[in-house]
Design a protein around this motif. Structure first.
Motif, PDB file in Angstrom:
ATOM      1  N   ALA A  55      11.178 -11.845 -11.396  1.00  0.00           N
ATOM      2  CA  ALA A  55      10.990 -11.499 -12.801  1.00  0.00           C
ATOM      3  C   ALA A  55      11.631 -10.155 -13.153  1.00  0.00           C
ATOM      4  O   ALA A  55      12.148  -9.979 -14.248  1.00  0.00           O
ATOM      5  N   TYR A  56      11.576  -9.210 -12.213  1.00  0.00           N
ATOM      6  CA  TYR A  56      12.118  -7.874 -12.445  1.00  0.00           C
ATOM      7  C   TYR A  56      13.063  -7.492 -11.302  1.00  0.00           C
ATOM      8  O   TYR A  56      12.735  -6.667 -10.455  1.00  0.00           O
ATOM      9  N   PRO A  57      14.263  -8.069 -11.274  1.00  0.00           N
ATOM     10  CA  PRO A  57      15.163  -7.805 -10.142  1.00  0.00           C
ATOM     11  C   PRO A  57      15.638  -6.349 -10.066  1.00  0.00           C
ATOM     12  O   PRO A  57      16.001  -5.880  -8.998  1.00  0.00           O
ATOM     13  N   GLN A  58      15.631  -5.632 -11.183  1.00  0.00           N
ATOM     14  CA  GLN A  58      16.107  -4.245 -11.185  1.00  0.00           C
ATOM     15  C   GLN A  58      14.993  -3.228 -10.966  1.00  0.00           C
ATOM     16  O   GLN A  58      15.247  -2.025 -10.962  1.00  0.00           O
ATOM     17  N   ALA A  59      13.757  -3.685 -10.793  1.00  0.00           N
ATOM     18  CA  ALA A  59      12.626  -2.767 -10.646  1.00  0.00           C
ATOM     19  C   ALA A  59      12.764  -1.967  -9.356  1.00  0.00           C
ATOM     20  O   ALA A  59      13.092  -2.505  -8.301  1.00  0.00           O
ATOM     21  N   ALA A  60      12.477  -0.673  -9.455  1.00  0.00           N
ATOM     22  CA  ALA A  60      12.570   0.193  -8.283  1.00  0.00           C
ATOM     23  C   ALA A  60      11.376  -0.006  -7.354  1.00  0.00           C
ATOM     24  O   ALA A  60      11.504   0.125  -6.143  1.00  0.00           O
ATOM     25  N   ALA A  61      10.217  -0.321  -7.915  1.00  0.00           N
ATOM     26  CA  ALA A  61       9.012  -0.495  -7.099  1.00  0.00           C
ATOM     27  C   ALA A  61       8.363  -1.829  -7.431  1.00  0.00           C
ATOM     28  O   ALA A  61       8.377  -2.272  -8.577  1.00  0.00           O
ATOM     29  N   ASN A  62       7.824  -2.448  -6.412  1.00  0.00           N
ATOM     30  CA  ASN A  62       7.114  -3.709  -6.583  1.00  0.00           C
ATOM     31  C   ASN A  62       5.633  -3.439  -6.327  1.00  0.00           C
ATOM     32  O   ASN A  62       5.256  -3.077  -5.213  1.00  0.00           O
ATOM     33  N   PRO A  63       4.774  -3.606  -7.341  1.00  0.00           N
ATOM     34  CA  PRO A  63       3.359  -3.281  -7.142  1.00  0.00           C
ATOM     35  C   PRO A  63       2.650  -4.189  -6.138  1.00  0.00           C
ATOM     36  O   PRO A  63       1.560  -3.862  -5.685  1.00  0.00           O
ATOM     37  N   PHE A  64       3.250  -5.291  -5.776  1.00  0.00           N
ATOM     38  CA  PHE A  64       2.633  -6.238  -4.846  1.00  0.00           C
ATOM     39  C   PHE A  64       3.170  -6.087  -3.424  1.00  0.00           C
ATOM     40  O   PHE A  64       2.735  -6.778  -2.518  1.00  0.00           O
ATOM     41  N   GLU A  65       4.126  -5.180  -3.227  1.00  0.00           N
ATOM     42  CA  GLU A  65       4.790  -5.062  -1.929  1.00  0.00           C
ATOM     43  C   GLU A  65       3.839  -4.618  -0.811  1.00  0.00           C
ATOM     44  O   GLU A  65       3.844  -5.191   0.280  1.00  0.00           O
ATOM     45  N   VAL A  66       3.039  -3.612  -1.061  1.00  0.00           N
ATOM     46  CA  VAL A  66       2.137  -3.101  -0.027  1.00  0.00           C
ATOM     47  C   VAL A  66       1.112  -4.161   0.359  1.00  0.00           C
ATOM     48  O   VAL A  66       0.832  -4.392   1.537  1.00  0.00           O
ATOM     49  N   GLU A  67       0.586  -4.840  -0.645  1.00  0.00           N
ATOM     50  CA  GLU A  67      -0.406  -5.888  -0.396  1.00  0.00           C
ATOM     51  C   GLU A  67       0.201  -7.053   0.375  1.00  0.00           C
ATOM     52  O   GLU A  67      -0.422  -7.593   1.302  1.00  0.00           O
ATOM     53  N   ALA A  68       1.433  -7.442   0.023  1.00  0.00           N
ATOM     54  CA  ALA A  68       2.098  -8.544   0.725  1.00  0.00           C
ATOM     55  C   ALA A  68       2.425  -8.144   2.164  1.00  0.00           C
ATOM     56  O   ALA A  68       2.303  -8.961   3.081  1.00  0.00           O
ATOM     57  N   ARG A  69       2.819  -6.894   2.376  1.00  0.00           N
ATOM     58  CA  ARG A  69       3.096  -6.422   3.728  1.00  0.00           C
ATOM     59  C   ARG A  69       1.820  -6.467   4.576  1.00  0.00           C
ATOM     60  O   ARG A  69       1.854  -6.873   5.743  1.00  0.00           O
ATOM     61  N   ALA A  70       0.700  -6.077   3.984  1.00  0.00           N
ATOM     62  CA  ALA A  70      -0.580  -6.127   4.703  1.00  0.00           C
ATOM     63  C   ALA A  70      -0.969  -7.574   5.011  1.00  0.00           C
ATOM     64  O   ALA A  70      -1.501  -7.866   6.091  1.00  0.00           O
ATOM     65  N   ALA A  71      -0.684  -8.496   4.085  1.00  0.00           N
ATOM     66  CA  ALA A  71      -0.988  -9.912   4.311  1.00  0.00           C
ATOM     67  C   ALA A  71      -0.159 -10.452   5.470  1.00  0.00           C
ATOM     68  O   ALA A  71      -0.678 -11.173   6.332  1.00  0.00           O
ATOM     69  N   ARG A  72       1.121 -10.092   5.522  1.00  0.00           N
ATOM     70  CA  ARG A  72       1.972 -10.546   6.629  1.00  0.00           C
ATOM     71  C   ARG A  72       1.502  -9.960   7.963  1.00  0.00           C
ATOM     72  O   ARG A  72       1.521 -10.633   8.991  1.00  0.00           O
ATOM     73  N   GLU A  73       1.080  -8.700   7.941  1.00  0.00           N
ATOM     74  CA  GLU A  73       0.594  -8.080   9.170  1.00  0.00           C
ATOM     75  C   GLU A  73      -0.683  -8.777   9.649  1.00  0.00           C
ATOM     76  O   GLU A  73      -0.861  -8.998  10.849  1.00  0.00           O
ATOM     77  N   LEU A  74      -1.567  -9.134   8.722  1.00  0.00           N
ATOM     78  CA  LEU A  74      -2.775  -9.856   9.113  1.00  0.00           C
ATOM     79  C   LEU A  74      -2.431 -11.227   9.684  1.00  0.00           C
ATOM     80  O   LEU A  74      -3.031 -11.661  10.670  1.00  0.00           O
ATOM     81  N   LEU A  75      -1.437 -11.902   9.122  1.00  0.00           N
ATOM     82  CA  LEU A  75      -1.004 -13.186   9.678  1.00  0.00           C
ATOM     83  C   LEU A  75      -0.454 -12.997  11.089  1.00  0.00           C
ATOM     84  O   LEU A  75      -0.709 -13.818  11.978  1.00  0.00           O
ATOM     85  N   ARG A  76       0.279 -11.916  11.316  1.00  0.00           N
ATOM     86  CA  ARG A  76       0.775 -11.638  12.671  1.00  0.00           C
ATOM     87  C   ARG A  76      -0.386 -11.402  13.639  1.00  0.00           C
ATOM     88  O   ARG A  76      -0.366 -11.865  14.774  1.00  0.00           O
ATOM     89  N   GLN A  77      -1.400 -10.670  13.178  1.00  0.00           N
ATOM     90  CA  GLN A  77      -2.572 -10.426  14.018  1.00  0.00           C
ATOM     91  C   GLN A  77      -3.316 -11.726  14.313  1.00  0.00           C
ATOM     92  O   GLN A  77      -3.797 -11.929  15.432  1.00  0.00           O
ATOM     93  N   LEU A  78      -3.397 -12.608  13.327  1.00  0.00           N
ATOM     94  CA  LEU A  78      -4.014 -13.914  13.549  1.00  0.00           C
ATOM     95  C   LEU A  78      -3.231 -14.700  14.590  1.00  0.00           C
ATOM     96  O   LEU A  78      -3.814 -15.342  15.468  1.00  0.00           O
ATOM     97  N   ALA A  79      -1.912 -14.639  14.512  1.00  0.00           N
ATOM     98  CA  ALA A  79      -1.076 -15.371  15.463  1.00  0.00           C
ATOM     99  C   ALA A  79      -1.221 -14.815  16.884  1.00  0.00           C
ATOM    100  O   ALA A  79      -1.201 -15.567  17.851  1.00  0.00           O
ATOM    101  N   ARG A  80      -1.369 -13.498  17.005  1.00  0.00           N
ATOM    102  CA  ARG A  80      -1.507 -12.875  18.328  1.00  0.00           C
ATOM    103  C   ARG A  80      -2.930 -12.959  18.874  1.00  0.00           C
ATOM    104  O   ARG A  80      -3.174 -12.599  20.015  1.00  0.00           O
ATOM    105  N   GLY A  81      -3.877 -13.375  18.055  1.00  0.00           N
ATOM    106  CA  GLY A  81      -5.262 -13.458  18.499  1.00  0.00           C
ATOM    107  C   GLY A  81      -6.024 -12.166  18.340  1.00  0.00           C
ATOM    108  O   GLY A  81      -7.149 -12.042  18.827  1.00  0.00           O
ATOM    109  N   GLU A  82      -5.466 -11.184  17.660  1.00  0.00           N
ATOM    110  CA  GLU A  82      -6.137  -9.901  17.439  1.00  0.00           C
ATOM    111  C   GLU A  82      -7.117  -9.967  16.275  1.00  0.00           C
ATOM    112  O   GLU A  82      -7.920  -9.051  16.097  1.00  0.00           O
TER     113      GLU A  82
END
Length: 158
Positions: A101-128
């Motif tokens: 929606a905003y390809p020129q935006a300098a910051a994405n307000p959902f980026e930190v939350e999405a990064r944390a979600a991916r990290e939690l998925l990695r932890q789930l995959a590793r059994g942590e």
């Protein structure tokens, strides 16, 4: 799995085990609710369109399944686990939709939350970490305290 023209599988990640018969963890309405503050409304004619958001939801759910497939039976049907996955999927989808929606935006307000979600998925995959289950035992209260409250005592100075 649906089959399109020329007998090819319709779907972005059929090799990851995602099929059209699986229940969805998130819907376009879930995404619209989260994107309301970012002033993005998903309609059939918006940018991104509802069809594009559906494809993104499918991609993200397939990504989540790729992390979880070696440790959990898919799809996750337990209400507690599915609710947790719904939040993770919505966070990751919102990040991608905001970028469209905003390809020129300098910051994405959902980026930190999405990064944390991916990290939690990695932890789930590793059994942590593990997905919550509705049938998990309830922890017992601490029984060694007589009143149920901790006691604090001042120590002596040396």
């Amino acid at each position: 799995m649906r089959v399109g023209l020329r007998g090819m599988a319709v779907g972005l990640y059929p090799m990851l085990g995602y099929t059209w018969d699986m229940p969805r963890y998130a819907t376009v309405d879930d995404i619209n609710a989260r994107l309301r503050d970012a002033q993005i409304v998903i309609t059939p004619s918006s940018v991104p369109s509802a069809a594009q958001v559906e494809a993104i939801i499918e991609q993200v759910e397939s990504e989540a399944h790729a992390y979880l497939r070696n440790r959990y039976a898919l799809p996750i049907v337990d209400a507690e686990g599915a609710q947790m996955l719904r939040g993770l999927v919505v966070s990751m989808v919102c990040e991608r939709v905001f970028r469209l929606a905003y390809p020129q935006a300098a910051a994405n307000p959902f980026e930190v939350e999405a990064r944390a979600a991916r990290e939690l998925l990695r932890q789930l995959a590793r059994g942590e970490a593990s997905l919550p289950r509705a049938d998990a035992p309830t922890p017992e209260p601490i029984a060694d305290l007589p009143s149920g409250e901790p006691e604090f005592r001042a120590g002596r100075r040396l």
